[in-house]
Scaffold this active site. Structure first.
Site, short mmCIF file in Angstrom:
data_model
loop_
_atom_site.label_atom_id
_atom_site.label_comp_id
_atom_site.label_asym_id
_atom_site.label_seq_id
_atom_site.Cartn_x
_atom_site.Cartn_y
_atom_site.Cartn_z
N SER A 132 0.87 -1.18 0.00
CA SER A 132 0.00 0.00 0.00
C SER A 132 0.91 1.23 0.00
CB SER A 132 -0.83 0.01 1.28
OG SER A 132 -1.43 1.27 1.51
N TYR A 145 -2.57 -0.87 10.42
CA TYR A 145 -2.44 -1.05 8.96
C TYR A 145 -1.08 -0.54 8.48
CZ TYR A 145 -4.04 -0.97 4.05
OH TYR A 145 -4.20 -1.17 2.69
P1 NAD Z 1 -11.48 -6.07 -0.31
O1 NAD Z 1 -12.10 -5.89 1.03
O2 NAD Z 1 -12.27 -5.81 -1.55
O3 NAD Z 1 -10.85 -7.53 -0.44
C1 NAD Z 1 -10.21 -8.14 0.64
C2 NAD Z 1 -10.12 -9.62 0.35
O4 NAD Z 1 -9.50 -10.26 1.47
C3 NAD Z 1 -11.48 -10.29 0.15
O5 NAD Z 1 -11.40 -11.31 -0.82
C4 NAD Z 1 -11.75 -10.88 1.53
O6 NAD Z 1 -12.66 -11.97 1.52
C5 NAD Z 1 -10.35 -11.32 1.90
N1 NAD Z 1 -10.21 -11.55 3.33
C6 NAD Z 1 -10.54 -10.71 4.34
N2 NAD Z 1 -10.33 -11.31 5.53
C7 NAD Z 1 -9.83 -12.56 5.24
C8 NAD Z 1 -9.43 -13.66 6.03
N3 NAD Z 1 -9.48 -13.60 7.37
N4 NAD Z 1 -9.00 -14.77 5.40
C9 NAD Z 1 -8.97 -14.85 4.05
N5 NAD Z 1 -9.34 -13.83 3.26
C10 NAD Z 1 -9.77 -12.71 3.85
O7 NAD Z 1 -10.20 -5.13 -0.26
P2 NAD Z 1 -9.16 -4.63 -1.37
O8 NAD Z 1 -9.23 -3.16 -1.34
O9 NAD Z 1 -9.29 -5.35 -2.64
O10 NAD Z 1 -7.81 -5.03 -0.64
C11 NAD Z 1 -6.93 -6.01 -1.11
C12 NAD Z 1 -5.52 -5.67 -0.64
O11 NAD Z 1 -5.15 -4.43 -1.20
C13 NAD Z 1 -5.38 -5.53 0.87
O12 NAD Z 1 -4.16 -6.09 1.29
C14 NAD Z 1 -5.36 -4.04 1.06
O13 NAD Z 1 -4.68 -3.66 2.23
C15 NAD Z 1 -4.63 -3.61 -0.18
N6 NAD Z 1 -4.81 -2.20 -0.55
C16 NAD Z 1 -6.04 -1.72 -0.80
C17 NAD Z 1 -6.16 -0.38 -1.15
C18 NAD Z 1 -7.48 0.23 -1.45
O14 NAD Z 1 -7.52 1.47 -1.55
N7 NAD Z 1 -8.55 -0.53 -1.63
C19 NAD Z 1 -5.03 0.43 -1.21
C20 NAD Z 1 -3.79 -0.10 -0.93
C21 NAD Z 1 -3.69 -1.44 -0.60
#
Ligand code: NAD
Length: 250
Positions: A132, A145
């Site tokens: 991130s 985080y």
């Molecule tokens: P999201 O909430 O859409 O997806 C998260 C995924 O993780 C889902 O498939 C969920 O089922 C899974 N998950 C959650 N808890 C879990 C568990 N205990 N066991 C197994 N799977 C689990 O979120 P996203 O935005 O797609 O995030 C994905 C990654 O990207 C994360 O690591 C997040 O920190 C990172 N990220 C997101 C952003 C953003 O702005 N959305 C920015 C930077 C980094």
């Protein structure tokens, strides 16, 4: 491009992970998805992607070990599952701290250590960690985080060095704000922590960070993951690629 490659993407039932799973499947990889969610929708996704599913809860190290055993050797490992919680440190629930560190950081250690022997045996592998912008800079009220993502960036560099002579690359992709459920769900807590309206949080907190004033799309992140899996990217390891609309350039 990725025919005969097996890819496990954690947290791929939603958001960025799902976009990565779709993009790798489109390149011909055999995809294994993981994550929480409605079992009917997940079955439909598996059909769409020709994928299999492992529903391990990555907060549970025993479940991770069982998943890695069940899945077997993979060529591509994308450590993507993550969660967020927004609160001032003195109010931050200890169990949320533990869960965020377990999911966003420790799960990547547990999957990586299980996947590496198979990659070493083949002399080829790709490990991609979804970090991130918060792996490089901080924002208030996101102590767990930010700590976990900084840790993931350090873990990535360390493993890249360990595996550098084995044909295995290890990199981070570091998105800024991507419009997914993870971002949408933090808006109410941010409104409470900062005493702001929804519009103020969107414009003054989230998009204020990104000089482009645009959210990143999950597909933008997936395209970078596909590139990192290519043979053209064989010399890229230990890198942390920002896809953040200029956020960390400031
Ligand atoms: P999201 O909430 O859409 O997806 C998260 C995924 O993780 C889902 O498939 C969920 O089922 C899974 N998950 C959650 N808890 C879990 C568990 N205990 N066991 C197994 N799977 C689990 O979120 P996203 O935005 O797609 O995030 C994905 C990654 O990207 C994360 O690591 C997040 O920190 C990172 N990220 C997101 C952003 C953003 O702005 N959305 C920015 C930077 C980094």
């Amino acid at each position: 491009m990725l025919k005969n490659r097996r890819a496990l993407i954690t947290g791929s039932t939603s958001g960025i992970g799902l976009a990565i799973a779709r993009a790798l499947a489109a390149e011909g990889a055999e995809v294994i998805i993981n994550g929480l969610g409605d079992q009917g929708q997940i079955a439909t996704l598996c059909e769409e992607l020709g994928a299999t599913y492992n529903g391990a809860n990555l907060l549970d190290t025993g479940a991770i070990a069982a998943m890695m055993d069940a899945v077997g050797p993979v060529d591509i490992l994308v450590n993507n599952a993550g969660m967020q919680h927004v609160a001032p440190v003195e109010e931050f629930p200890a169990e949320k701290w533990d869960a965020i560190l377990a999911l966003n950081l420790s799960a990547a250690f547990h999957t990586t250590r299980a996947a590496v022997p198979g990659m070493k045996a083949k002399g080829w592998g790709r490990i991609i960690n979804t970090a991130s912008a918060h792996s490089q800079v901080a924002s208030p009220f996101k102590s767990a985080y930010v700590a976990a993502k900084h840790g993931l960036a350090g873990f990535t560099k360390t493993i890249a060095l360990e595996l550098a002579t084995h044909g295995i690359t290890v990199n981070c992709i570091s998105p800024g704000y991507v419009w997914t459920p993870l971002v949408e769900n933090q808006i109410p807590d941010t409104m409470a922590a900062r005493g702001m309206t929804r519009e103020q949080v969107m414009n003054d907190i989230l998009l204020a960070k990104q000089p482009t004033k645009q959210f990143i799309t999950p597909e933008d992140v997936a395209a970078m993951a596909v590139f990192l899996c290519s043979d053209a990217a064989r010399g890229i390891t230990g890198a942390n690629y920002a896809i953040d609309g200029g956020w960390t350039a400031e």
